[in-house]
Scaffold this motif. Structure first.
Motif, PDB file in Angstrom:
ATOM      1  N   ALA A   1      -4.241  -9.374  33.036  1.00 25.93           N
ATOM      2  CA  ALA A   1      -5.030  -8.470  33.877  1.00 25.93           C
ATOM      3  C   ALA A   1      -4.471  -7.049  33.795  1.00 25.93           C
ATOM      4  O   ALA A   1      -5.229  -6.078  33.682  1.00 25.93           O
ATOM      5  N   HIS A   2      -3.154  -6.932  33.829  1.00 29.05           N
ATOM      6  CA  HIS A   2      -2.524  -5.613  33.746  1.00 29.05           C
ATOM      7  C   HIS A   2      -2.829  -4.936  32.413  1.00 29.05           C
ATOM      8  O   HIS A   2      -3.150  -3.747  32.368  1.00 29.05           O
ATOM      9  N   GLN A   3      -2.755  -5.703  31.332  1.00 28.51           N
ATOM     10  CA  GLN A   3      -3.060  -5.145  30.004  1.00 28.51           C
ATOM     11  C   GLN A   3      -4.516  -4.690  29.914  1.00 28.51           C
ATOM     12  O   GLN A   3      -4.808  -3.609  29.397  1.00 28.51           O
ATOM     13  N   LEU A   4      -5.431  -5.525  30.426  1.00 32.97           N
ATOM     14  CA  LEU A   4      -6.851  -5.159  30.418  1.00 32.97           C
ATOM     15  C   LEU A   4      -7.105  -3.907  31.256  1.00 32.97           C
ATOM     16  O   LEU A   4      -7.888  -3.039  30.875  1.00 32.97           O
TER      17      LEU A   4
ATOM     18  N   GLN B   1     -16.128  -2.270  31.990  1.00 25.15           N
ATOM     19  CA  GLN B   1     -16.152  -3.716  31.770  1.00 25.15           C
ATOM     20  C   GLN B   1     -14.723  -4.280  31.721  1.00 25.15           C
ATOM     21  O   GLN B   1     -14.444  -5.330  32.296  1.00 25.15           O
ATOM     22  N   LYS B   2     -13.837  -3.576  31.038  1.00 23.99           N
ATOM     23  CA  LYS B   2     -12.445  -4.036  30.966  1.00 23.99           C
ATOM     24  C   LYS B   2     -11.752  -3.925  32.320  1.00 23.99           C
ATOM     25  O   LYS B   2     -10.986  -4.809  32.702  1.00 23.99           O
ATOM     26  N   VAL B   3     -12.027  -2.853  33.037  1.00 20.16           N
ATOM     27  CA  VAL B   3     -11.443  -2.709  34.374  1.00 20.16           C
ATOM     28  C   VAL B   3     -11.933  -3.842  35.270  1.00 20.16           C
ATOM     29  O   VAL B   3     -11.147  -4.479  35.983  1.00 20.16           O
ATOM     30  N   GLY B   4     -13.229  -4.125  35.212  1.00 21.23           N
ATOM     31  CA  GLY B   4     -13.788  -5.210  36.018  1.00 21.23           C
ATOM     32  C   GLY B   4     -13.243  -6.569  35.622  1.00 21.23           C
ATOM     33  O   GLY B   4     -12.964  -7.416  36.486  1.00 21.23           O
ATOM     34  N   ALA B   5     -13.055  -6.795  34.331  1.00 19.64           N
ATOM     35  CA  ALA B   5     -12.470  -8.060  33.876  1.00 19.64           C
ATOM     36  C   ALA B   5     -11.039  -8.194  34.388  1.00 19.64           C
ATOM     37  O   ALA B   5     -10.616  -9.282  34.809  1.00 19.64           O
ATOM     38  N   ALA B   6     -10.311  -7.084  34.381  1.00 19.37           N
ATOM     39  CA  ALA B   6      -8.926  -7.094  34.868  1.00 19.37           C
ATOM     40  C   ALA B   6      -8.868  -7.402  36.358  1.00 19.37           C
ATOM     41  O   ALA B   6      -8.075  -8.253  36.797  1.00 19.37           O
ATOM     42  N   THR B   7      -9.715  -6.746  37.134  1.00 15.98           N
ATOM     43  CA  THR B   7      -9.678  -6.983  38.581  1.00 15.98           C
ATOM     44  C   THR B   7     -10.139  -8.392  38.919  1.00 15.98           C
ATOM     45  O   THR B   7      -9.620  -9.006  39.852  1.00 15.98           O
ATOM     46  N   THR B   8     -11.071  -8.919  38.140  1.00 14.02           N
ATOM     47  CA  THR B   8     -11.542 -10.288  38.374  1.00 14.02           C
ATOM     48  C   THR B   8     -10.437 -11.295  38.059  1.00 14.02           C
ATOM     49  O   THR B   8     -10.207 -12.233  38.831  1.00 14.02           O
ATOM     50  N   LEU B   9      -9.730 -11.100  36.960  1.00 10.11           N
ATOM     51  CA  LEU B   9      -8.603 -11.979  36.624  1.00 10.11           C
ATOM     52  C   LEU B   9      -7.546 -11.955  37.727  1.00 10.11           C
ATOM     53  O   LEU B   9      -7.025 -12.993  38.138  1.00 10.11           O
ATOM     54  N   SER B  10      -7.244 -10.772  38.194  1.00 11.67           N
ATOM     55  CA  SER B  10      -6.258 -10.628  39.264  1.00 11.67           C
ATOM     56  C   SER B  10      -6.740 -11.315  40.546  1.00 11.67           C
ATOM     57  O   SER B  10      -5.971 -11.984  41.230  1.00 11.67           O
ATOM     58  N   ALA B  11      -8.020 -11.161  40.846  1.00 13.56           N
ATOM     59  CA  ALA B  11      -8.595 -11.800  42.039  1.00 13.56           C
ATOM     60  C   ALA B  11      -8.542 -13.318  41.924  1.00 13.56           C
ATOM     61  O   ALA B  11      -8.271 -14.022  42.903  1.00 13.56           O
ATOM     62  N   GLN B  12      -8.800 -13.830  40.727  1.00  8.15           N
ATOM     63  CA  GLN B  12      -8.742 -15.284  40.525  1.00  8.15           C
ATOM     64  C   GLN B  12      -7.324 -15.802  40.740  1.00  8.15           C
ATOM     65  O   GLN B  12      -7.124 -16.855  41.340  1.00  8.15           O
TER      66      GLN B  12
END
Length: 135
Positions: free
Chosen positions: A34-37, A48-59
């Protein structure tokens, strides 16, 4: 950002008293990804990458501090092709990352109402993000 506010209240101080070390270690690879994304997304100005990162972190956060109807919210994000979602890691707020030029907030709110998500998040606000946070 479409902000979903739960009536639940958690004091950050209480959250930090919880034993979290083992779960943080378990989710370390996901958080690293998530940090890398996030770094790539910020560098490339890629929502899109920022959203993917925040979603991974949220999961990953879901194991530490579960949010009600989390999987249903993730489905809404995917069905409406939103950028992602973020959560208050020591609180009860969820944010859906969107662009009002591309996404219809009313349609998203309606879908959440139909899926009984708003039972857990009765306060919904559309906020604009700016440098330094939401306004």
């Amino acid at each position: 950002m479409l902000l979903l506010e739960s009536p639940d209240c958690l004091r950050t101080e209480d959250y930090h008293r919880r034993p979290r070390q083992a779960l943080l270690q378990e989710y370390a690879p996901q958080l690293k990804q998530a940090h890398q994304l996030l770094a790539e997304g910020m560098r490339e100005n890629n929502r899109q990458k920022v959203g993917a990162a925040t979603t991974l972190s949220a999961q990953a956060s879901q194991a530490l501090l579960p949010k009600p109807a989390f999987n249903d919210i993730v489905e809404i994000v995917e069905q409406h092709d939103l950028f992602g979602l973020n959560v208050a890691h020591s609180g009860s707020v969820v944010g859906l990352l969107l662009d009002t030029h591309l996404h219809d907030p009313e349609k998203i709110i309606h879908a959440m109402r139909v899926n009984n998500i708003l039972v857990f998040y009765p306060h919904v606000r559309l906020l604009r993000t700016t440098l330094g946070g939401v306004r």
